[in-house]
Design a protein around this motif. Structure first.
Motif, PDB file in Angstrom:
ATOM      1  N   ALA A 249       0.812  -1.217   0.000  1.00  0.00           N
ATOM      2  CA  ALA A 249       0.000   0.000   0.000  1.00  0.00           C
ATOM      3  C   ALA A 249       0.848   1.270   0.000  1.00  0.00           C
ATOM      4  N   LYS A 250       2.128   1.129   0.268  1.00  0.00           N
ATOM      5  CA  LYS A 250       3.039   2.263   0.279  1.00  0.00           C
ATOM      6  C   LYS A 250       4.073   2.115  -0.828  1.00  0.00           C
ATOM      7  N   PRO A 251       4.581   3.229  -1.358  1.00  0.00           N
ATOM      8  CA  PRO A 251       5.647   3.130  -2.355  1.00  0.00           C
ATOM      9  C   PRO A 251       6.876   2.432  -1.789  1.00  0.00           C
ATOM     10  N   ALA A 252       7.597   1.748  -2.647  1.00  0.00           N
ATOM     11  CA  ALA A 252       8.839   1.095  -2.227  1.00  0.00           C
ATOM     12  C   ALA A 252       9.808   2.137  -1.653  1.00  0.00           C
ATOM     13  N   GLU A 253      10.686   1.673  -0.773  1.00  0.00           N
ATOM     14  CA  GLU A 253      11.607   2.581  -0.087  1.00  0.00           C
ATOM     15  C   GLU A 253      12.403   3.434  -1.067  1.00  0.00           C
ATOM     16  N   ARG A 254      12.758   2.878  -2.220  1.00  0.00           N
ATOM     17  CA  ARG A 254      13.603   3.638  -3.162  1.00  0.00           C
ATOM     18  C   ARG A 254      12.867   4.819  -3.775  1.00  0.00           C
ATOM     19  N   TYR A 255      11.542   4.888  -3.617  1.00  0.00           N
ATOM     20  CA  TYR A 255      10.763   5.997  -4.153  1.00  0.00           C
ATOM     21  C   TYR A 255      10.328   6.989  -3.064  1.00  0.00           C
ATOM     22  N   ARG A 256      10.931   6.897  -1.909  1.00  0.00           N
ATOM     23  CA  ARG A 256      10.518   7.770  -0.802  1.00  0.00           C
ATOM     24  C   ARG A 256      11.519   8.871  -0.500  1.00  0.00           C
ATOM     25  N   SER A 257      12.548   8.999  -1.302  1.00  0.00           N
ATOM     26  CA  SER A 257      13.534  10.039  -1.033  1.00  0.00           C
ATOM     27  C   SER A 257      13.792  10.845  -2.280  1.00  0.00           C
TER      28      SER A 257
END
Length: 257
Positions: A249-257
């Motif tokens: 339900a959340k974007p992958a970690e690589r898309y959070r920065s």
């Protein structure tokens, strides 16, 4: 006695399907634009196999003519096997493509098999049985190997087959997608290509014979030139591994920065 309707039956893959299915004692409905070729093939098959052959001359890029074929698919005697074979290629890429040519290719390669499948499916479901064979292409999973939209149209045919199987495969309907690689048909000449420059071309009789073995085995996807079935199974398993990621339900970690 069962009846098969084959589109693009006047040459190449369609003609060989007609010969092989007639030899299996299926009555046939042959569909293509070339009336003379269709009539000649029909007479050959009636004589050789004592089967009933109907001929429908139709350009499947024309809505009215496509509807005539769809009406036959809904009529009696019922169609037990639909072979969506009619297709074409288009040379060149997007940059200089003729919009009319693009639309016609989409109509023939993607829209026609969609609407014909929809036309035949209701009757098959009522009877509890039927087979739909969709001729796609190896380019459906190798779009980098072809310019323009041809690969995309065949990717659609593959995806439609897989989706349809998921929907009706447990209701007596068998769906097969056949993925030929380079095969010796008229599609190259008609699209402005030169088959003599294509390496490792399969003969059309070999292609159809292999596809029919896949049909008899009830394969969902048949890849006649691929040596190892395990290679396709590995591809499908990798696809399912990738699919697990879509459940987040959340974007992958690589898309959070």
């Amino acid at each position: 006695m069962t009846t098969a309707l084959i589109t693009g039956a006047s040459s190449g893959i369609g003609t060989v399907y007609a010969r092989r299915l007639a030899a299996r004692s299926h009555d046939l409905v042959l569909v293509a634009r070339a009336t003379d070729r269709l009539n000649k093939l029909a007479e050959e098959l009636r004589t050789a196999h004592d089967v009933t052959i109907e001929v429908i001359t139709a350009d499947l890029t024309d809505t009215a003519q496509l509807n005539l074929v769809a009406e036959r698919l809904r009529a009696d005697p019922p169609i037990d096997i639909l072979v969506n074979n009619a297709g074409a290629g288009l040379s060149g890429g997007f940059a200089n493509a003729n919009p009319v040519a693009l639309e016609n290719l989409l109509r023939l390669n993607s829209l026609a098999p969609t609407l014909l499948t929809a036309a035949v499916l209701g009757g098959m479901l009522k009877r509890g049985h039927g087979s739909i064979v969709n001729i796609a292409s190896a380019l459906a999973i190798l779009p980098e190997y072809a310019d323009g939209i041809y690969a995309a149209t065949k990717s659609y045919v593959l995806t439609m087959s897989q989706s349809l199987n998921a929907e009706v495969g447990q209701q007596g309907i068998y769906v097969q997608a056949v993925l030929p690689a380079a095969t010796r048909t008229e599609i190259y000449e008609r699209s402005g290509g030169d088959i003599s420059k294509v390496p490792d071309v399969m003969e059309v009789d070999d292609l159809v014979d292999a596809a029919l073995i896949g049909f008899d085995r009830k394969e969902l996807v048949t890849l006649p030139p691929v040596p190892e079935e395990a290679d396709w199974n590995a591809f499908e398993q990798a696809r399912m591994v990738l699919a697990r990621g879509f459940m987040n339900a959340k974007p992958a970690e690589r898309y959070r920065s």
